[in-house]
Design a protein around this motif. Structure first.
Motif, mmCIF file in Angstrom:
data_model
loop_
_atom_site.group_PDB
_atom_site.id
_atom_site.type_symbol
_atom_site.label_atom_id
_atom_site.label_comp_id
_atom_site.label_asym_id
_atom_site.label_seq_id
_atom_site.Cartn_x
_atom_site.Cartn_y
_atom_site.Cartn_z
ATOM 1 N N PRO A 88 -90.260 -24.490 0.066
ATOM 2 C CA PRO A 88 -89.600 -24.101 -1.195
ATOM 3 C C PRO A 88 -90.472 -24.380 -2.410
ATOM 4 C CG PRO A 88 -88.125 -25.386 0.201
ATOM 5 C CD PRO A 88 -89.479 -25.487 0.806
ATOM 6 N N LYS A 89 -91.410 -25.310 -2.263
ATOM 7 C CA LYS A 89 -92.299 -25.643 -3.374
ATOM 8 C C LYS A 89 -93.660 -25.016 -3.144
ATOM 9 C CE LYS A 89 -93.776 -29.930 -1.166
ATOM 10 N NZ LYS A 89 -93.922 -31.391 -1.293
ATOM 11 N N ARG A 90 -94.509 -25.108 -4.136
ATOM 12 C CA ARG A 90 -95.850 -24.541 -4.047
ATOM 13 C C ARG A 90 -96.664 -25.305 -2.997
ATOM 14 N NH1 ARG A 90 -99.620 -21.612 -6.898
ATOM 15 N NH2 ARG A 90 -101.789 -22.356 -6.741
ATOM 16 N N THR A 91 -97.376 -24.551 -2.154
ATOM 17 C CA THR A 91 -98.235 -25.134 -1.119
ATOM 18 C C THR A 91 -99.674 -24.839 -1.464
ATOM 19 O OG1 THR A 91 -96.501 -24.738 0.550
ATOM 20 C CG2 THR A 91 -98.734 -25.206 1.357
ATOM 21 N N GLU A 92 -100.484 -25.891 -1.563
ATOM 22 C CA GLU A 92 -101.879 -25.707 -1.941
ATOM 23 C C GLU A 92 -102.723 -25.222 -0.761
ATOM 24 O OE1 GLU A 92 -103.106 -25.932 -4.886
ATOM 25 O OE2 GLU A 92 -101.277 -26.690 -5.870
ATOM 26 N N LYS A 93 -102.419 -25.728 0.409
ATOM 27 C CA LYS A 93 -103.248 -25.439 1.566
ATOM 28 C C LYS A 93 -102.333 -25.218 2.779
ATOM 29 C CE LYS A 93 -107.238 -27.386 4.010
ATOM 30 N NZ LYS A 93 -108.066 -28.601 4.167
ATOM 31 N N THR A 94 -102.590 -24.169 3.560
ATOM 32 C CA THR A 94 -101.743 -23.834 4.716
ATOM 33 C C THR A 94 -101.582 -25.019 5.648
ATOM 34 O OG1 THR A 94 -102.454 -21.521 4.615
ATOM 35 C CG2 THR A 94 -101.503 -22.289 6.698
ATOM 36 N N GLU A 95 -102.717 -25.726 5.903
ATOM 37 C CA GLU A 95 -102.682 -26.829 6.857
ATOM 38 C C GLU A 95 -101.851 -28.015 6.371
ATOM 39 O OE1 GLU A 95 -105.253 -25.123 6.047
ATOM 40 O OE2 GLU A 95 -106.071 -24.299 7.910
ATOM 41 N N ASP A 96 -101.424 -27.991 5.082
ATOM 42 C CA ASP A 96 -100.555 -29.062 4.604
ATOM 43 C C ASP A 96 -99.180 -28.986 5.269
ATOM 44 O OD1 ASP A 96 -102.555 -29.958 2.977
ATOM 45 O OD2 ASP A 96 -101.795 -28.950 1.159
ATOM 46 N N VAL A 97 -98.813 -27.763 5.748
ATOM 47 C CA VAL A 97 -97.480 -27.581 6.361
ATOM 48 C C VAL A 97 -97.589 -27.313 7.862
ATOM 49 C CG1 VAL A 97 -95.340 -26.243 6.330
ATOM 50 C CG2 VAL A 97 -96.569 -26.705 4.191
ATOM 51 N N VAL A 98 -98.486 -26.406 8.273
ATOM 52 C CA VAL A 98 -98.616 -26.065 9.708
ATOM 53 C C VAL A 98 -100.075 -26.078 10.113
ATOM 54 C CG1 VAL A 98 -96.506 -24.663 9.792
ATOM 55 C CG2 VAL A 98 -98.692 -23.576 9.218
ATOM 56 N N LYS A 99 -100.274 -26.344 11.393
ATOM 57 C CA LYS A 99 -101.616 -26.313 11.971
ATOM 58 C C LYS A 99 -101.591 -25.436 13.218
ATOM 59 C CE LYS A 99 -102.882 -30.950 10.381
ATOM 60 N NZ LYS A 99 -101.629 -31.159 9.625
ATOM 61 N N LYS A 100 -102.752 -25.065 13.705
ATOM 62 C CA LYS A 100 -102.886 -24.241 14.906
ATOM 63 C C LYS A 100 -102.149 -24.902 16.083
ATOM 64 C CE LYS A 100 -106.415 -21.958 17.796
ATOM 65 N NZ LYS A 100 -105.893 -22.393 19.070
ATOM 66 N N ASP A 101 -101.413 -24.097 16.823
ATOM 67 C CA ASP A 101 -100.651 -24.489 18.019
ATOM 68 C C ASP A 101 -99.347 -25.201 17.704
ATOM 69 O OD1 ASP A 101 -102.546 -23.354 19.724
ATOM 70 O OD2 ASP A 101 -103.665 -25.236 19.908
ATOM 71 N N ASP A 102 -99.023 -25.386 16.399
ATOM 72 C CA ASP A 102 -97.719 -25.966 16.057
ATOM 73 C C ASP A 102 -96.603 -24.985 16.418
ATOM 74 O OD1 ASP A 102 -98.803 -28.234 15.098
ATOM 75 O OD2 ASP A 102 -98.447 -27.815 12.963
ATOM 76 N N LEU A 103 -95.425 -25.556 16.791
ATOM 77 C CA LEU A 103 -94.219 -24.745 16.956
ATOM 78 C C LEU A 103 -93.472 -24.787 15.630
ATOM 79 C CD1 LEU A 103 -93.006 -25.844 20.511
ATOM 80 C CD2 LEU A 103 -94.277 -23.790 19.880
ATOM 81 N N VAL A 104 -93.125 -23.622 15.114
ATOM 82 C CA VAL A 104 -92.527 -23.557 13.782
ATOM 83 C C VAL A 104 -91.366 -22.574 13.777
ATOM 84 C CG1 VAL A 104 -94.243 -21.837 13.077
ATOM 85 C CG2 VAL A 104 -93.004 -23.130 11.330
ATOM 86 N N LYS A 105 -90.271 -22.984 13.166
ATOM 87 C CA LYS A 105 -89.091 -22.125 13.088
ATOM 88 C C LYS A 105 -89.263 -21.148 11.935
ATOM 89 C CE LYS A 105 -84.158 -22.668 13.889
ATOM 90 N NZ LYS A 105 -83.033 -23.652 13.977
ATOM 91 N N VAL A 106 -89.055 -19.864 12.221
ATOM 92 C CA VAL A 106 -89.275 -18.835 11.199
ATOM 93 C C VAL A 106 -88.136 -17.828 11.199
ATOM 94 C CG1 VAL A 106 -91.796 -19.015 11.274
ATOM 95 C CG2 VAL A 106 -90.631 -17.438 12.821
ATOM 96 N N GLU A 107 -87.965 -17.180 10.060
ATOM 97 C CA GLU A 107 -87.001 -16.091 9.906
ATOM 98 C C GLU A 107 -87.769 -14.825 9.530
ATOM 99 O OE1 GLU A 107 -83.138 -14.843 7.142
ATOM 100 O OE2 GLU A 107 -84.375 -16.570 6.609
ATOM 101 N N ILE A 108 -87.350 -13.691 10.099
ATOM 102 C CA ILE A 108 -87.989 -12.419 9.752
ATOM 103 C C ILE A 108 -87.475 -11.975 8.386
ATOM 104 C CG2 ILE A 108 -88.260 -9.979 10.379
ATOM 105 C CD1 ILE A 108 -87.990 -10.767 13.291
ATOM 106 N N LEU A 109 -88.405 -11.814 7.467
ATOM 107 C CA LEU A 109 -88.047 -11.360 6.127
ATOM 108 C C LEU A 109 -88.033 -9.847 6.026
ATOM 109 C CD1 LEU A 109 -90.008 -13.722 3.688
ATOM 110 C CD2 LEU A 109 -87.562 -13.728 4.201
ATOM 111 N N GLU A 110 -89.059 -9.236 6.619
ATOM 112 C CA GLU A 110 -89.233 -7.790 6.404
ATOM 113 C C GLU A 110 -90.060 -7.207 7.553
ATOM 114 O OE1 GLU A 110 -91.668 -4.962 3.255
ATOM 115 O OE2 GLU A 110 -90.896 -6.907 2.545
ATOM 116 N N VAL A 111 -89.725 -5.965 7.945
ATOM 117 C CA VAL A 111 -90.512 -5.214 8.928
ATOM 118 C C VAL A 111 -90.995 -3.951 8.236
ATOM 119 C CG1 VAL A 111 -90.564 -4.090 11.182
ATOM 120 C CG2 VAL A 111 -89.095 -6.096 10.816
#
Length: 716
Positions: free
Chosen positions: A676-699
């Motif tokens: 919800p807040k600004r993220t400076e670097k992708t790896e601050d939240v997720v890294k390669k091979d992490d399992l992450v819950k996501v919602e489809i926004l748009e196709v």
């Protein structure tokens, strides 16, 4: 030194025979029979042509077989792959191998109507070979082969009491069709093969979709009309061909000694040869034979008469007396009335680990039928000259020597076993559930435990019981009965039709008429006769009696089990199906089958996919099935906005992460959608091979998927 023929002598040489032909119309299509084209050293040879289908029939007679107590006739129907422009066989040996079941069954159909038309006691070897040279996939070669066999014998000079002919009848949308085409084969409610001569029908073989008894008789009558015309053509051919009679040998008996032995036989003593079981009857017959042998002991010792002749004459007189008692005294050898069916006993579930079992016993005849359920991949692939077939139901019939108290080597199934198995298979086909409702492959094996006649019909009843015990949702139970005929004088009405014939009545009788069906109609027929022919009126009488017998047998079966079990055996595999878009079949299979192979290995399942998108999953348990189903659903999933997944991060980029959210389907999780807040670097939240819950926004229109993790972010 070369021998030179002068021109004049060469002109007189004649290696070539004149071709003689006749033709006629069968239900609007021309049939041509030619003699003189091929196989000039056979006793008789013809080709029969209809459309672009051509069958060569050859008949050859050899020397008398010394000591033969049977007629050594060999009949073979030969399928050639070149006839349909195909290269068959396995890839290591492209030559035609052992005959297909279809070829064996057709050979039997040709053999049965021609065998009784040779002189009784003939011992010359006779071979009939019907070879399919060309097949247009429209005209069935089998009826033409029967015509070819008869015509070849007719021009051979052998003592053949023909001609006979064969016609296939079909019923499509309630209308009878003569010699239906291959393309209509699976649509027929009746598929009936009929053989006969000008005066009567001699052989019947059919499968039917609960056809009424009146419809069956109408089809038989129309078939005989065509048979009369084909026999006329063969008579015309014989008149055009200069046929020279061949010398043949009939096993002769010393008539003076036969008369002496007959005079020594007492009818009252023959009447004592009866009993409830075959061993009991055989014991009494042997005792009387021994008694007569004792009367002629001195003559046998002096070699004036043989022991074998005495035995055969007593056995023949016993047979004649049995026939007389049936017709004149209405007395059968086991004490039953003419239309009485032997006592019946039925059981189901008799074996602990099989999927379904049915034991059917009628009199001494006892058959144990065992049903096994398998995946669609267990279906039997049948390769033939014309159409390859995939069978999801098949029946195998075994007749071991112990079933009749004999000692023989165990061999692969013979023609009889294949024929009886096919008859029982045809009987059940109309009541099986469609593949859309029941995707299992079904195999039934009938083991004949004891036999005293009608084991094939007991196999039909046992198969019905086994399938219902296995939980197969058949539409209705099917039963079978064998009818017999003993005729002292058929034209004078001096005959009796017997219900549920036993072995001795089959051997000594004039007809074996097998009828299978439900309470609503006929599912299969098979008839063989030893007489010159069978009038339609008597066939109607036999069918009427058979219908009553079938209902009686069905009543007995339903006392044990009246409908299929609600649940399958706990040992049967679990099979369920799901539908996918046919365009997505390739996605499930994967490149070179990689995806489906990996899927089945990891979930311990079998998966088959039909062209219409039906996916059939065979699993050992519910857990394995659900795992396979979930994997397939993930593969064919079409992304929809709002759907939520737990995905795997494949890689990270400065602008976000690429996430596999559903079985190889990927989307972009933009850096702005990580939290919800600004993220400076992708790896601050997720890294390669992490399992992450996501919602489809748009196709997007291009199929690209945009994802968001904001709702599920749990960071500071």
């Amino acid at each position: 030194m070369f021998k030179i023929f002068n021109k004049k002598k060469k002109e007189n040489m004649n290696y070539f025979k004149e071709t003689i032909e006749v033709s006629g119309m069968i239900d609007g299509r021309e049939v041509t029979i030619k003699h003189g084209e091929y196989a000039h050293q056979a006793s008789g040879a013809v080709t029969v042509t209809m459309g672009d289908t051509v069958v060569l029939g050859t008949a050859t007679m050899g020397q008398a077989k010394e000591g033969a107590d049977f007629f050594p006739l060999m009949v073979d129907y030969v399928e050639k792959y070149y006839a349909t422009g195909t290269i068959g066989g396995n890839r290591f040996m492209r030559r035609e191998g052992r005959p297909s079941d279809n070829a064996v069954l057709t050979s039997r159909m040709i053999d049965r109507p021609i065998r009784p038309l040779f002189p009784k006691g003939m011992t010359n070897e006779v071979q009939v070979i019907c070879t399919v040279l060309s097949a247009d996939m429209n005209v069935d070669p089998a009826p033409l082969a029967m015509i070819a066999a008869s015509a070849a014998l007719a021009v051979s000079g052998m003592p053949f009491g023909g001609p006979i002919a064969g016609v296939r009848m079909g019923m499509l949308d309630g209308k009878l069709v003569v010699n239906p085409s291959f393309e209509k084969k699976d649509e027929l409610d009746l598929d009936l093969m009929v053989a006969g001569h000008k005066d009567a029908i001699t052989m019947v073989e059919s499968k039917a979709n609960e056809v009424s008894y009146d419809q069956m008789l109408e089809a038989l009558q129309k078939a005989h009309e065509q048979i009369v015309e084909i026999c006329r053509m063969q008579d015309e051919l014989v008149q055009k061909v200069s046929v020279e009679p061949l010398e043949y040998t009939v096993a002769e008996q010393d008539e003076d000694w036969v008369a002496k032995i007959v005079d020594a036989i007492d009818d009252a003593r023959l009447d004592e040869i009866h009993g409830l079981t075959k061993p009991e009857v055989k014991k009494k017959e042997k005792a009387y034979i021994d008694e007569i042998l004792e009367k002629f002991a001195a003559e046998i010792e002096a070699e004036e008469v043989s022991k074998g002749l005495v035995k055969s004459v007593v056995a023949e007189q016993s047979k004649k007396r049995m026939r007389y008692n049936i017709v004149k005294n209405k007395k059968r050898i086991d004490g039953r009335s003419i239309d009485q069916i032997r006592d019946i006993r039925t059981q189901v579930g008799v074996l602990p680990r099989t999927h379904g079992t049915g034991m059917f016993q009628r009199g001494e005849t006892q058959v144990l039928s065992v049903a096994t359920l398998g995946s669609p991949n267990d279906a039997q692939l049948v390769e033939t000259m014309d159409l390859d077939e995939k069978k999801r139901y098949f029946h195998h019939y075994n007749f071991p020597a112990y079933s009749v108290g004999e000692v023989k080597f165990l061999r692969s199934p013979g023609r009889r076993e294949i024929g009886h198995g096919d008859l029982a298979e045809r009987a059940l086909l109309p009541v099986l559930p469609p593949v859309e409702e029941f995707a299992y492959t079904m195999r039934v094996v009938s083991e004949v435990m004891t036999c005293n006649g009608s084991s094939s019909m007991a196999s039909v009843c046992g198969s019905t019981l086994a399938l219902m015990d296995a939980g197969v949702p058949i539409k209705k139970p099917v039963a079978g009965i064998a009818m017999g005929l003993v005729a002292l004088d058929l034209e004078a009405g001096d005959y009796e039709i017997l219900s549920d014939i036993q072995g001795l009545e089959d051997f000594a009788g004039d007809m074996d008429f097998k009828v299978t069906g439900t309470r609503d109609g006929i599912t299969a027929l098979q008839m063989d006769i030893k007489l010159d022919g069978m009038p339609i009126e008597i066939m109607k009488e036999a069918l009427d009696r058979a219908e009553k017998g079938l209902h009686f047998i069905l009543d007995k079966m339903e006392e044990t089990i009246s409908e299929p079990r609600a649940e399958l055996s706990q040992y049967a595999p679990m099979i369920e199906s799901m539908m996918i878009n046919p365009k997505q079949i390739g996605d499930v299979i994967g490149k070179g089958g990689e995806t489906i192979q990996e899927l089945t290995a990891e979930t311990n399942t079998e998966i088959s996919i039909e062209d219409d998108g039906q996916v059939i999953i065979t699993a050992p348990d519910r857990e394995s099935f659900e795992a396979a189903k979930a994997r397939i659903e993930a593969i064919v999933y079409v992304p929809q906005p709002g759907d939520v997944f737990e995905g795997k991060v494949l890689r990270t980029e400065p602008f976000g992460a690429i996430v596999d959210f559903s079985a190889g389907k990927t989307g972009l999780l933009h850096i702005s959608e990580l939290a919800p807040k600004r993220t400076e670097k992708t790896e601050d939240v997720v890294k390669k091979d992490d399992l992450v819950k996501v919602e489809i926004l748009e196709v997007g229109r291009d199929g690209k998927v945009k994802l968001s993790h904001k709702k599920f972010y749990k960071g500071e």
